[in-house]
Motif scaffolding. Structure first.
Motif, PDB file in Angstrom:
ATOM      1  N   VAL A 155       0.855  -1.184   0.000  1.00  0.00           N
ATOM      2  CA  VAL A 155       0.000   0.000   0.000  1.00  0.00           C
ATOM      3  C   VAL A 155       0.895   1.240   0.000  1.00  0.00           C
ATOM      4  O   VAL A 155       1.533   1.550   1.012  1.00  0.00           O
ATOM      5  CB  VAL A 155      -0.951   0.011   1.214  1.00  0.00           C
ATOM      6  CG1 VAL A 155      -1.828   1.243   1.198  1.00  0.00           C
ATOM      7  CG2 VAL A 155      -1.797  -1.256   1.246  1.00  0.00           C
ATOM      8  N   ALA A 156       0.930   1.927  -1.132  1.00  0.00           N
ATOM      9  CA  ALA A 156       1.797   3.095  -1.278  1.00  0.00           C
ATOM     10  C   ALA A 156       1.452   4.187  -0.263  1.00  0.00           C
ATOM     11  O   ALA A 156       2.348   4.806   0.310  1.00  0.00           O
ATOM     12  CB  ALA A 156       1.710   3.641  -2.702  1.00  0.00           C
ATOM     13  N   ALA A 157       0.173   4.424  -0.047  1.00  0.00           N
ATOM     14  CA  ALA A 157      -0.260   5.514   0.834  1.00  0.00           C
ATOM     15  C   ALA A 157       0.284   5.378   2.251  1.00  0.00           C
ATOM     16  O   ALA A 157       0.633   6.376   2.888  1.00  0.00           O
ATOM     17  CB  ALA A 157      -1.784   5.585   0.862  1.00  0.00           C
ATOM     18  N   SER A 158       0.378   4.150   2.748  1.00  0.00           N
ATOM     19  CA  SER A 158       0.866   3.933   4.118  1.00  0.00           C
ATOM     20  C   SER A 158       2.343   3.544   4.164  1.00  0.00           C
ATOM     21  O   SER A 158       2.952   3.554   5.229  1.00  0.00           O
ATOM     22  CB  SER A 158       0.042   2.842   4.810  1.00  0.00           C
ATOM     23  OG  SER A 158       0.232   1.592   4.168  1.00  0.00           O
ATOM     24  N   GLY A 159       2.895   3.158   3.007  1.00  0.00           N
ATOM     25  CA  GLY A 159       4.277   2.693   2.984  1.00  0.00           C
ATOM     26  C   GLY A 159       4.443   1.347   3.649  1.00  0.00           C
ATOM     27  O   GLY A 159       5.510   1.020   4.150  1.00  0.00           O
ATOM     28  N   GLU A 160       3.366   0.555   3.658  1.00  0.00           N
ATOM     29  CA  GLU A 160       3.411  -0.748   4.301  1.00  0.00           C
ATOM     30  C   GLU A 160       3.180  -1.876   3.304  1.00  0.00           C
ATOM     31  O   GLU A 160       2.437  -1.736   2.351  1.00  0.00           O
ATOM     32  CB  GLU A 160       2.368  -0.831   5.416  1.00  0.00           C
ATOM     33  CG  GLU A 160       2.671   0.107   6.557  1.00  0.00           C
ATOM     34  CD  GLU A 160       1.684   0.003   7.696  1.00  0.00           C
ATOM     35  OE1 GLU A 160       2.016   0.531   8.775  1.00  0.00           O
ATOM     36  OE2 GLU A 160       0.598  -0.587   7.543  1.00  0.00           O
ATOM     37  N   VAL A 161       3.847  -2.987   3.565  1.00  0.00           N
ATOM     38  CA  VAL A 161       3.701  -4.190   2.757  1.00  0.00           C
ATOM     39  C   VAL A 161       3.362  -5.333   3.700  1.00  0.00           C
ATOM     40  O   VAL A 161       4.145  -5.669   4.586  1.00  0.00           O
ATOM     41  CB  VAL A 161       4.991  -4.514   1.969  1.00  0.00           C
ATOM     42  CG1 VAL A 161       4.801  -5.770   1.144  1.00  0.00           C
ATOM     43  CG2 VAL A 161       5.399  -3.340   1.090  1.00  0.00           C
ATOM     44  N   SER A 162       2.183  -5.916   3.517  1.00  0.00           N
ATOM     45  CA  SER A 162       1.728  -7.034   4.323  1.00  0.00           C
ATOM     46  C   SER A 162       2.044  -8.321   3.568  1.00  0.00           C
ATOM     47  O   SER A 162       1.641  -8.483   2.418  1.00  0.00           O
ATOM     48  CB  SER A 162       0.220  -6.909   4.561  1.00  0.00           C
ATOM     49  OG  SER A 162      -0.266  -8.005   5.281  1.00  0.00           O
ATOM     50  N   VAL A 163       2.772  -9.212   4.214  1.00  0.00           N
ATOM     51  CA  VAL A 163       3.204 -10.453   3.576  1.00  0.00           C
ATOM     52  C   VAL A 163       2.691 -11.633   4.398  1.00  0.00           C
ATOM     53  O   VAL A 163       2.968 -11.728   5.594  1.00  0.00           O
ATOM     54  CB  VAL A 163       4.740 -10.534   3.481  1.00  0.00           C
ATOM     55  CG1 VAL A 163       5.173 -11.826   2.809  1.00  0.00           C
ATOM     56  CG2 VAL A 163       5.302  -9.322   2.745  1.00  0.00           C
ATOM     57  N   THR A 164       1.943 -12.515   3.743  1.00  0.00           N
ATOM     58  CA  THR A 164       1.463 -13.734   4.381  1.00  0.00           C
ATOM     59  C   THR A 164       2.261 -14.893   3.810  1.00  0.00           C
ATOM     60  O   THR A 164       2.451 -14.995   2.597  1.00  0.00           O
ATOM     61  CB  THR A 164      -0.043 -13.941   4.136  1.00  0.00           C
ATOM     62  OG1 THR A 164      -0.752 -12.792   4.618  1.00  0.00           O
ATOM     63  CG2 THR A 164      -0.554 -15.182   4.858  1.00  0.00           C
TER      64      THR A 164
END
Length: 98
Positions: free
Chosen positions: A64-73
């Motif tokens: 998610v570019a807006a938050s600068g977060e990458v969620s990895v499962t």
């Protein structure tokens, strides 16, 4: 008047809340959220997602570019060095867990 949990809440419909930890067990996998600043668009999200998705054991990636977060499962906890190398290959820098 009773309050209800909204869809944007961190709590589930049964009233339980997340642990707030960086890596949570989600069903049959482990989800870890990483901070990757510098993403500005969908292309950035796609490039990072593609590189991380290629790692063994990864079952889902959401950048998610807006938050600068990458969620990895993944099926098991990932080596952060491998995730860092994948993010680097995409042209970005992983700064740690969110």
């Amino acid at each position: 008047m009773t309050s209800q949990t909204t869809s944007g809440s961190c709590c589930s419909s049964d009233g339980s809340c997340g642990s707030g930890t960086k890596a949570d067990v989600q069903g049959a996998g482990v989800t870890t959220v990483y901070k990757v600043p510098g993403m500005t668009c969908g292309h950035c999200e796609g490039a990072i997602s593609q590189e991380i998705s290629a790692l063994d054991g990864v079952t889902a990636v959401k950048a998610v570019a807006a938050s600068g977060e990458v969620s990895v499962t993944s099926s098991a906890p990932l080596d952060e060095g491998a995730v860092r190398a994948a993010v680097d290959e995409a042209g970005y820098e992983l700064v740690g867990t969110a």
